[in-house]
Design a protein around this motif. Structure first.
Motif, PDB file in Angstrom:
ATOM      1  N   GLY A 197      36.189  26.502  41.953  1.00  0.00           N
ATOM      2  CA  GLY A 197      37.022  25.898  40.927  1.00  0.00           C
ATOM      3  C   GLY A 197      37.203  26.717  39.668  1.00  0.00           C
ATOM      4  O   GLY A 197      38.118  26.462  38.889  1.00  0.00           O
ATOM      5  N   ASP A 198      36.335  27.709  39.450  1.00  0.00           N
ATOM      6  CA  ASP A 198      36.472  28.597  38.295  1.00  0.00           C
ATOM      7  C   ASP A 198      35.852  29.952  38.663  1.00  0.00           C
ATOM      8  O   ASP A 198      34.981  30.467  37.966  1.00  0.00           O
ATOM      9  CB  ASP A 198      35.785  28.003  37.063  1.00  0.00           C
ATOM     10  CG  ASP A 198      36.140  28.738  35.777  1.00  0.00           C
ATOM     11  OD1 ASP A 198      37.002  29.638  35.824  1.00  0.00           O
ATOM     12  OD2 ASP A 198      35.549  28.419  34.724  1.00  0.00           O
ATOM     13  N   ALA A 199      36.321  30.501  39.765  1.00  0.00           N
ATOM     14  CA  ALA A 199      35.695  31.684  40.370  1.00  0.00           C
ATOM     15  C   ALA A 199      36.164  32.980  39.721  1.00  0.00           C
ATOM     16  O   ALA A 199      36.573  33.929  40.387  1.00  0.00           O
ATOM     17  CB  ALA A 199      35.972  31.710  41.871  1.00  0.00           C
ATOM     18  N   LYS A 200      36.067  33.043  38.407  1.00  0.00           N
ATOM     19  CA  LYS A 200      36.417  34.272  37.695  1.00  0.00           C
ATOM     20  C   LYS A 200      35.224  35.218  37.672  1.00  0.00           C
ATOM     21  O   LYS A 200      34.071  34.808  37.889  1.00  0.00           O
ATOM     22  CB  LYS A 200      36.856  33.941  36.275  1.00  0.00           C
ATOM     23  CG  LYS A 200      35.795  33.241  35.440  1.00  0.00           C
ATOM     24  CD  LYS A 200      36.378  32.746  34.125  1.00  0.00           C
ATOM     25  CE  LYS A 200      35.322  31.976  33.319  1.00  0.00           C
ATOM     26  NZ  LYS A 200      35.898  31.361  32.119  1.00  0.00           N
ATOM     27  N   LEU A 201      35.506  36.477  37.379  1.00  0.00           N
ATOM     28  CA  LEU A 201      34.470  37.510  37.385  1.00  0.00           C
ATOM     29  C   LEU A 201      33.306  37.136  36.467  1.00  0.00           C
ATOM     30  O   LEU A 201      32.134  37.389  36.795  1.00  0.00           O
ATOM     31  CB  LEU A 201      35.078  38.844  36.959  1.00  0.00           C
ATOM     32  CG  LEU A 201      34.144  40.052  36.921  1.00  0.00           C
ATOM     33  CD1 LEU A 201      33.594  40.359  38.304  1.00  0.00           C
ATOM     34  CD2 LEU A 201      34.875  41.268  36.338  1.00  0.00           C
ATOM     35  N   ALA A 202      33.595  36.521  35.338  1.00  0.00           N
ATOM     36  CA  ALA A 202      32.551  36.184  34.360  1.00  0.00           C
ATOM     37  C   ALA A 202      31.555  35.158  34.877  1.00  0.00           C
ATOM     38  O   ALA A 202      30.485  34.988  34.288  1.00  0.00           O
ATOM     39  CB  ALA A 202      33.189  35.680  33.070  1.00  0.00           C
ATOM     40  N   ASN A 203      31.887  34.469  35.965  1.00  0.00           N
ATOM     41  CA  ASN A 203      30.984  33.464  36.528  1.00  0.00           C
ATOM     42  C   ASN A 203      30.175  33.988  37.711  1.00  0.00           C
ATOM     43  O   ASN A 203      29.629  33.202  38.493  1.00  0.00           O
ATOM     44  CB  ASN A 203      31.753  32.206  36.924  1.00  0.00           C
ATOM     45  CG  ASN A 203      32.085  31.341  35.724  1.00  0.00           C
ATOM     46  OD1 ASN A 203      31.377  31.375  34.715  1.00  0.00           O
ATOM     47  ND2 ASN A 203      33.153  30.567  35.808  1.00  0.00           N
ATOM     48  N   PHE A 204      30.092  35.319  37.839  1.00  0.00           N
ATOM     49  CA  PHE A 204      29.266  35.934  38.865  1.00  0.00           C
ATOM     50  C   PHE A 204      28.217  36.834  38.221  1.00  0.00           C
ATOM     51  O   PHE A 204      28.479  37.500  37.218  1.00  0.00           O
ATOM     52  CB  PHE A 204      30.109  36.758  39.836  1.00  0.00           C
ATOM     53  CG  PHE A 204      30.945  35.930  40.770  1.00  0.00           C
ATOM     54  CD1 PHE A 204      30.409  35.449  41.964  1.00  0.00           C
ATOM     55  CD2 PHE A 204      32.257  35.612  40.456  1.00  0.00           C
ATOM     56  CE1 PHE A 204      31.168  34.671  42.828  1.00  0.00           C
ATOM     57  CE2 PHE A 204      33.032  34.842  41.315  1.00  0.00           C
ATOM     58  CZ  PHE A 204      32.477  34.366  42.503  1.00  0.00           C
ATOM     59  N   CYS A 205      27.027  36.825  38.798  1.00  0.00           N
ATOM     60  CA  CYS A 205      25.950  37.748  38.425  1.00  0.00           C
ATOM     61  C   CYS A 205      25.672  38.643  39.632  1.00  0.00           C
ATOM     62  O   CYS A 205      25.808  38.212  40.780  1.00  0.00           O
ATOM     63  CB  CYS A 205      24.681  36.982  38.056  1.00  0.00           C
ATOM     64  SG  CYS A 205      24.881  35.799  36.714  1.00  0.00           S
TER      65      CYS A 205
END
Length: 322
Positions: A197-205
């Protein structure tokens, strides 16, 4: 928030010493904060939601509807961690504690940094993109057919039904005319699954080598078309001038990961049929996102020659779904 405020949390989790805290970020719109606590010989992360006295928004969308959408998103995230997170095949933070007290929400999670996912990037290298596409494929494959109990009925933060203000502000009349058809096609897409639902780059580690990814921020998880996640991710991780030349390569890679993930989690499904159903919806999913961005911030950098061409392609493709 003082260290003393956190001591009951630390005690409830069985830790003995709270050494220090580090604010990682203020939550969107001033709805609380994300904090790292250094406890004993490790660290944990606390997402502490407190409703603000005055609603703020960096772009001026300070409506009651916006406020209620945020409230719902925090309730959904708690439900995700209560019922789904510990069973997912894709790497997410483990829940340590989740609770609600009136208009206050508390989510305590393992610190991904302490278990090897120590990197966040603002500019993605090729291995970061691969890691995220693999994560999305694993996630989508596992949840095909899932009913998404207590999650968003339709996932993604820009879903049309939850964004009437931005729709009213939309000046692209052709896109506005077809917005409900786009929404219907995506909502009725074959093989519905759960989307982040908000799978932008900033939400990945990422691990230090960039080869493995873990995802955070599940406020907009719910049922939907997987291509929404893929489109949003690419919009956040690939330079606009490179999107056109990389589009086929990235979709090929995603579907290769999906085939492997389906063979592990749902071997009864035919990966080729899933791909045949989903791949044509990539442009339509991006057009759906374009509808939101154009209404929300018409001068945004994510509106560009590539997204305009892809939207035009999507509107042409819609004829096959009428």
């Amino acid at each position: 928030m003082t260290l003393n405020r956190y001591k009951p949390i630390i005690e409830a989790l069985g830790f003995t010493t709270l050494h220090s805290s580090q604010r990682l970020q203020v939550l969107w719109g001033g709805y609380g904060e994300l904090v790292r606590l250094y406890v004993d010989s490790t660290s944990i992360v606390v997402k502490h939601v407190q409703l603000p006295q005055q609603h703020t928004h960096p772009r001026g969308w300070n409506t009651q509807l916006s406020h209620q959408r945020k409230l719902k998103s925090y309730q959904v995230e708690l439900s995700w961690y209560h019922h789904q997170a510990e069973h997912t095949n894709a790497r997410v933070p483990k829940k340590l504690l989740a609770q609600t007290d009136g208009q206050e929400y508390l989510l305590v999670m393992e610190d991904l940094k302490s278990v090897g996912y120590s990197e966040m990037v603002s500019t993605a290298k090729r291995q970061h993109i691969t890691a995220c596409l693999r994560w999305l494929a694993q996630f989508h494959a596992q949840y095909i057919g899932d009913q998404g109990k207590d999650l968003w009925p339709v996932g993604c933060y820009w879903h049309l039904a939850t964004r009437p203000d931005e729709f009213d502000a939309l000046q692209d009349m052709q896109l506005k005319q077809h917005a409900h058809t786009i929404d219907r096609v995506l909502t009725q897409a074959p093989y519905p699954t759960l989307v982040h639902g908000d799978a932008k780059l900033a939400n990945f580690c990422f691990t230090p080598d960039g080869n493995q990814a873990a995802a955070v921020d599940f406020q907009y998880v719910g049922r939907g078309c997987a291509m929404k996640d893929v489109a949003l991710f690419i919009s956040s991780a690939v330079e606009p001038e490179l999107c056109a030349q990389m589009e086929s390569e990235l979709l090929d890679e995603y579907f290769a990961h999906l085939q492997l993930a389906l063979s592990d989690s749902q071997p009864q499904l035919c990966a080729q049929r899933v791909e045949q159903a989903w791949r044509p919806l990539f442009a339509i999913a991006w057009a759906d996102f374009q509808r939101f961005v154009k209404g929300w911030s018409p001068d945004h950098w994510k509106i560009n020659a590539y997204t305009e061409a892809l939207t035009a392609q999507a509107l042409e493709t819609l004829k096959a779904y009428r």
